[in-house]
Design an enzyme around this catalytic site. Sequence first.
Site, PDB file in Angstrom:
ATOM      1  N   ASP A 132       0.846  -1.199   0.000  1.00  0.00           N
ATOM      2  CA  ASP A 132       0.000   0.000   0.000  1.00  0.00           C
ATOM      3  C   ASP A 132       0.881   1.249   0.000  1.00  0.00           C
ATOM      4  O   ASP A 132       1.686   1.444   0.900  1.00  0.00           O
ATOM      5  CB  ASP A 132      -0.887   0.010   1.249  1.00  0.00           C
ATOM      6  N   TYR A 179       2.702   9.847  -0.257  1.00  0.00           N
ATOM      7  CA  TYR A 179       3.734   9.322   0.647  1.00  0.00           C
ATOM      8  C   TYR A 179       5.148   9.619   0.118  1.00  0.00           C
ATOM      9  O   TYR A 179       6.124   9.470   0.852  1.00  0.00           O
ATOM     10  CB  TYR A 179       3.600   7.804   0.864  1.00  0.00           C
ATOM     11  N   LYS A 203      -2.751   5.934  -4.447  1.00  0.00           N
ATOM     12  CA  LYS A 203      -3.915   6.806  -4.188  1.00  0.00           C
ATOM     13  C   LYS A 203      -3.775   8.155  -4.881  1.00  0.00           C
ATOM     14  O   LYS A 203      -2.677   8.722  -4.924  1.00  0.00           O
ATOM     15  CB  LYS A 203      -4.086   7.017  -2.676  1.00  0.00           C
ATOM     16  N   HIS A 209      -7.800   9.310  -2.356  1.00  0.00           N
ATOM     17  CA  HIS A 209      -7.209   9.311  -1.001  1.00  0.00           C
ATOM     18  C   HIS A 209      -8.159   9.885   0.055  1.00  0.00           C
ATOM     19  O   HIS A 209      -8.143   9.483   1.216  1.00  0.00           O
ATOM     20  CB  HIS A 209      -5.888  10.088  -1.025  1.00  0.00           C
TER      21      HIS A 209
HETATM   22  N1  LIG Z   1      -5.779   6.159   3.462  1.00  0.00           N
HETATM   23  C1  LIG Z   1      -5.282   6.892   4.435  1.00  0.00           C
HETATM   24  O1  LIG Z   1      -5.666   8.061   4.644  1.00  0.00           O
HETATM   25  C2  LIG Z   1      -4.224   6.307   5.325  1.00  0.00           C
HETATM   26  C3  LIG Z   1      -3.916   6.929   6.549  1.00  0.00           C
HETATM   27  C4  LIG Z   1      -2.950   6.343   7.345  1.00  0.00           C
HETATM   28  C5  LIG Z   1      -2.310   5.185   6.934  1.00  0.00           C
HETATM   29  N2  LIG Z   1      -2.609   4.610   5.734  1.00  0.00           N
HETATM   30  C6  LIG Z   1      -1.931   3.371   5.264  1.00  0.00           C
HETATM   31  O2  LIG Z   1      -2.117   2.387   6.265  1.00  0.00           O
HETATM   32  C7  LIG Z   1      -0.849   1.891   6.700  1.00  0.00           C
HETATM   33  C8  LIG Z   1      -0.939   1.471   8.156  1.00  0.00           C
HETATM   34  O3  LIG Z   1      -1.313   2.541   8.999  1.00  0.00           O
HETATM   35  P1  LIG Z   1      -0.279   3.227  10.000  1.00  0.00           P
HETATM   36  O4  LIG Z   1       1.108   3.080   9.474  1.00  0.00           O
HETATM   37  O5  LIG Z   1      -0.758   4.595  10.263  1.00  0.00           O
HETATM   38  O6  LIG Z   1      -0.471   2.452  11.357  1.00  0.00           O
HETATM   39  P2  LIG Z   1      -0.335   0.943  11.912  1.00  0.00           P
HETATM   40  O7  LIG Z   1      -0.057  -0.030  10.844  1.00  0.00           O
HETATM   41  O8  LIG Z   1      -1.473   0.751  12.820  1.00  0.00           O
HETATM   42  O9  LIG Z   1       0.936   1.085  12.867  1.00  0.00           O
HETATM   43  C9  LIG Z   1       2.241   1.196  12.381  1.00  0.00           C
HETATM   44  C10 LIG Z   1       3.135   1.453  13.589  1.00  0.00           C
HETATM   45  O10 LIG Z   1       3.114   0.334  14.468  1.00  0.00           O
HETATM   46  C11 LIG Z   1       4.422  -0.188  14.661  1.00  0.00           C
HETATM   47  N3  LIG Z   1       4.275  -1.659  14.553  1.00  0.00           N
HETATM   48  C12 LIG Z   1       4.143  -2.399  13.435  1.00  0.00           C
HETATM   49  N4  LIG Z   1       3.979  -3.693  13.731  1.00  0.00           N
HETATM   50  C13 LIG Z   1       3.999  -3.789  15.072  1.00  0.00           C
HETATM   51  C14 LIG Z   1       3.881  -4.867  15.975  1.00  0.00           C
HETATM   52  N5  LIG Z   1       3.689  -6.121  15.548  1.00  0.00           N
HETATM   53  N6  LIG Z   1       3.967  -4.595  17.304  1.00  0.00           N
HETATM   54  C15 LIG Z   1       4.152  -3.333  17.766  1.00  0.00           C
HETATM   55  N7  LIG Z   1       4.269  -2.270  16.939  1.00  0.00           N
HETATM   56  C16 LIG Z   1       4.187  -2.494  15.607  1.00  0.00           C
HETATM   57  C17 LIG Z   1       5.274   0.411  13.581  1.00  0.00           C
HETATM   58  O11 LIG Z   1       6.581   0.697  14.037  1.00  0.00           O
HETATM   59  P3  LIG Z   1       7.888   0.127  13.263  1.00  0.00           P
HETATM   60  O12 LIG Z   1       7.797   0.582  11.823  1.00  0.00           O
HETATM   61  O13 LIG Z   1       9.004   0.765  14.025  1.00  0.00           O
HETATM   62  O14 LIG Z   1       7.813  -1.355  13.401  1.00  0.00           O
HETATM   63  C18 LIG Z   1       4.562   1.718  13.237  1.00  0.00           C
HETATM   64  O15 LIG Z   1       5.018   2.767  14.070  1.00  0.00           O
HETATM   65  C19 LIG Z   1       0.091   3.067   6.420  1.00  0.00           C
HETATM   66  O16 LIG Z   1       1.448   2.718   6.435  1.00  0.00           O
HETATM   67  C20 LIG Z   1      -0.417   3.509   5.076  1.00  0.00           C
HETATM   68  O17 LIG Z   1       0.059   2.650   4.057  1.00  0.00           O
HETATM   69  C21 LIG Z   1      -3.576   5.147   4.945  1.00  0.00           C
END
Ligand SMILES: NC(=O)c1ccc[n+]([C@@H]2O[C@H](COP(=O)([O-])OP(=O)(O)OC[C@H]3O[C@@H](n4cnc5c(N)ncnc54)[C@H](OP(=O)(O)O)[C@@H]3O)[C@@H](O)[C@H]2O)c1
Length: 314
Positions: A45, A50, A79, A112
């Site tokens: 994704d 980004y 997106k 997006h």
């Molecule tokens: N459409 C939108 O508006 C939108 C908005 C936000 C995000 N997104 C997409 O969704 C993806 C995921 O969302 P997100 O990155 O905001 O949040 P997330 O996946 O809920 O959390 C990622 C965070 O959690 C940590 N992490 C990952 N695996 C873990 C585990 N098993 N145990 C403990 N901590 C862990 C990571 O740190 P480390 O990297 O240090 O492991 C990172 O800081 C994004 O990367 C992006 O591609 C889309």
Amino acid sequence: MAIPMVTFNNGNKFPILGLGTWQATKEECQNSVRTALDAGYRHIDTAYAYGNEADIGEVLQEYMKAGKLKRSDFYITTKLWLTHHQPERVIECLNISLANLKLDYVDLYLIHGPCAFEDTGTGFYPLKPDGTPAFLNLPPEKTWEGMEKAVKLGKAKNIGVSNFTCDQIDRICKIATIKPVTNQVECHAYFNQADMHRFCQQRGILLTSYGSLGSPGRPEMLKRDTDSILLDDPLIKKLADKYKKSAGQVLLRNLTQRNILVIPKSIKPARIKQNMQVFDFKLTDAEMKQIEGLQKNVRLFKNDLGKGHPEFPF
Ligand SMILES: NC(=O)c1ccc[n+]([C@@H]2O[C@H](COP(=O)([O-])OP(=O)(O)OC[C@H]3O[C@@H](n4cnc5c(N)ncnc54)[C@H](OP(=O)(O)O)[C@@H]3O)[C@@H](O)[C@H]2O)c1
């Protein structure tokens, strides 16, 4: 264990779990994509916004040139940014993403967010000369025309939306000749999107969760003072102990068991591998209900950008 596939409303299949890539340096992003592909992830994704599409494109080329994977093995989501919502500009933005990714098509193209902005050349959330946000009052139905064209031109296999409300999805469905396959939204045990999930299910649209782990690494400006740490939740930790899994795995299992796509982001090899090991255990119906009880109905993401726009979704 292989990552299970979901079937979209157009019959196309897609891996239920992929790698999120928001907020990583070039090196971190490229290494995390390599680790993920080696571990068996096929769904990545990204987004124009980004700024890492080209970094990911280089890795995809590396794997294809080395004969490790074929184009048809990948499921790449990107997106459309909000400065390109005019139907004729959708393809323009997609072409930039495709050039960045070094691909002829993406597997999934999402709007997006629903708020259109004028492209005044002043950054990601453009401003007018008087310093106010350059809102463009363009309904997402217009943007959808451009999204459908992307499919007709063969530049996107599937199209969908992100951060849309039920009403906005309804409006798209009324005019669509090609239905959205997914709405990618904040969704996790503290904000479980039960109503949105039901609404989308009735229309054959799947939910994709972002922030599945509570997005602990999101920028400070998107955090609230009252933030609770989802990964530290006592019930989630108790279930993790019971199944000999991590809290993250329980959260991802809960969502995928609801048939919601997940895209956890990590730059740490051990976590990337761990996050996909969620298909070898099953939460009981009672446990699923207990997790449902954690619903706080408050978004962890404090997103004020776009507030005041006629299509502001939050
Ligand atoms: N459409 C939108 O508006 C939108 C908005 C936000 C995000 N997104 C997409 O969704 C993806 C995921 O969302 P997100 O990155 O905001 O949040 P997330 O996946 O809920 O959390 C990622 C965070 O959690 C940590 N992490 C990952 N695996 C873990 C585990 N098993 N145990 C403990 N901590 C862990 C990571 O740190 P480390 O990297 O240090 O492991 C990172 O800081 C994004 O990367 C992006 O591609 C889309």
